[in-house]
Scaffold this motif. Structure first.
Motif, mmCIF file in Angstrom:
data_model
loop_
_atom_site.group_PDB
_atom_site.id
_atom_site.type_symbol
_atom_site.label_atom_id
_atom_site.label_comp_id
_atom_site.label_asym_id
_atom_site.label_seq_id
_atom_site.Cartn_x
_atom_site.Cartn_y
_atom_site.Cartn_z
ATOM 1 N N SER A 219 23.617 1.037 4.592
ATOM 2 C CA SER A 219 24.988 0.555 4.710
ATOM 3 C C SER A 219 25.133 -0.220 6.008
ATOM 4 O O SER A 219 24.658 0.212 7.066
ATOM 5 N N ALA A 221 27.626 -0.409 7.744
ATOM 6 C CA ALA A 221 28.509 0.309 8.651
ATOM 7 C C ALA A 221 27.804 1.473 9.346
ATOM 8 O O ALA A 221 28.404 2.160 10.171
ATOM 9 N N SER A 222 26.550 1.698 9.021
ATOM 10 C CA SER A 222 25.778 2.763 9.667
ATOM 11 C C SER A 222 25.237 2.283 11.008
ATOM 12 O O SER A 222 25.121 1.073 11.245
ATOM 13 N N GLU A 246 27.485 -3.473 1.777
ATOM 14 C CA GLU A 246 28.737 -3.134 2.428
ATOM 15 C C GLU A 246 29.003 -1.664 2.130
ATOM 16 O O GLU A 246 28.931 -1.232 0.974
ATOM 17 N N GLY A 247 29.288 -0.898 3.149
ATOM 18 C CA GLY A 247 29.510 0.524 2.918
ATOM 19 C C GLY A 247 30.269 1.164 4.046
ATOM 20 O O GLY A 247 30.970 0.491 4.814
ATOM 21 N N GLU A 248 30.115 2.471 4.153
ATOM 22 C CA GLU A 248 30.723 3.238 5.224
ATOM 23 C C GLU A 248 29.614 3.872 6.052
ATOM 24 O O GLU A 248 28.428 3.620 5.820
ATOM 25 N N PHE A 249 29.992 4.698 7.019
ATOM 26 C CA PHE A 249 28.996 5.356 7.858
ATOM 27 C C PHE A 249 28.083 6.220 7.002
ATOM 28 O O PHE A 249 28.549 7.157 6.343
ATOM 29 N N HIS A 250 26.797 5.861 6.951
ATOM 30 C CA HIS A 250 25.769 6.662 6.286
ATOM 31 C C HIS A 250 26.102 6.923 4.815
ATOM 32 O O HIS A 250 25.741 7.962 4.261
ATOM 33 N N SER A 251 26.782 5.972 4.175
ATOM 34 C CA SER A 251 27.111 6.150 2.764
ATOM 35 C C SER A 251 27.425 4.805 2.120
ATOM 36 O O SER A 251 27.839 3.853 2.786
ATOM 37 N N ILE A 252 27.228 4.758 0.806
ATOM 38 C CA ILE A 252 27.541 3.592 -0.011
ATOM 39 C C ILE A 252 28.339 4.082 -1.204
ATOM 40 O O ILE A 252 27.991 5.109 -1.814
ATOM 41 N N ALA A 253 29.401 3.382 -1.540
ATOM 42 C CA ALA A 253 30.276 3.813 -2.623
ATOM 43 C C ALA A 253 29.492 3.963 -3.924
ATOM 44 O O ALA A 253 28.608 3.160 -4.234
#
Length: 271
Positions: A219, A221-222, A246-253
């Motif tokens: 991600s 965002a990580s 594109e994702g969030e901290f240590h995760s992908i939707a």
């Protein structure tokens, strides 16, 4: 809920969704089988039999001592075989998706002969240049706190070790997920051992032994070091690929990740 019995007699709990080629999701720190139910359901919708399981010491699974990474590989193999074989009576095999330290366990399993046809992993937290410095006392401290039954202190030690400030840790204590984290805290010892040597470097030699396609995802965002770890894992695998999202901290939707994994697994089955 279903169960499988590992080689040392440990009962491993799992849930399954869908019908089709087998995919097993391998969770990381503070994860149990419920953590990845949504991803498993999405993979089932893509035409797979998807399984999420409680690694030993978590949820409804047992925790036979002494621990060794080899026992976790046996647990995963038992789950794969319990779910069922291939048409025609062939040996069952699975695609694995590992999350964080679960990706390190999935890699260990694939490299050491577990029945695996493809491997994907989200940001295995190996040490890379520019990453947080490794503390040689990290694992011994976890072990000592575990032996003393200080589960809440294990969580705080882990959170401070990954760079969270005291106010974030204090906030976590007041959150509804705190009790669940404390319950799973002893298994952080297992997650750490899955990462290998004391420095937890990207295991280039282990990756070079892979004989299955491997996809490592990250991600944007990580932290940069986690993204770089995924890139370096892909580069070291003989048939490795890295993809960033594109994702969030240590995760992908899930709605982003599941179709990508499904496409990768289908391609691996055809190769």
């Amino acid at each position: 809920m279903d169960t499988a019995t590992s080689a040392d007699g440990t009962v491993i709990a799992y849930e399954r969704w869908g019908e089709g080629p087998l995919v097993v999701v391998v969770g990381g720190a503070f994860n149990d089988r419920r953590t990845w139910a949504e991803l498993a359901q999405a993979l089932a919708d893509e035409g797979f039999t998807a399984v999420s399981y409680d690694r030993r010491g978590r949820g409804d699974s047992g925790d036979t001592e002494p621990y060794a990474v080899e026992r976790e590989i046996e647990d995963l193999t038992a789950v794969i075989r319990s779910v069922g074989g291939e048409p025609g009576g062939a040996e069952p095999a699975a695609c694995l998706h590992g999350v964080s330290s679960g990706a390190a366990l999935a890699l260990q399993a694939a490299a050491h002969g577990a029945p695996v046809r493809a491997l994907s992993g989200l940001e295995p937290p190996y040490g890379v240049e520019g990453g947080p410095p490794e503390d040689p006392d990290y694992l011994p401290t976890l072990v000592r706190l575990r032996e003393q039954g200080r589960n809440a202190d294990i969580v705080e030690f882990f959170m401070s070790g990954i760079g969270l400030p005291p106010e974030a840790i204090s906030g976590a204590r007041q959150s509804p997920i705190w009790d669940g984290m404390v319950a799973l805290a002893p298994t952080l010892v297992y997650d750490t051992q899955c990462l290998g040597d004391v420095e937890h470097l990207v295991p280039v030699d282990l990756l070079s032994q892979l004989r299955v396609p491997a996809l490592f995802v990250s991600s944007n965002a990580s932290p940069e070091w986690l993204q770089r770890a995924a890139q370096e894992c892909a580069a070291a695998a003989p048939d490795g690929t890295h993809r960033a999202f594109e994702g969030e901290f240590h995760s992908i939707a899930t709605n982003v990740l599941a179709p990508v994994l499904a496409e990768f697994y289908r391609g691996a089955a055809q190769s």
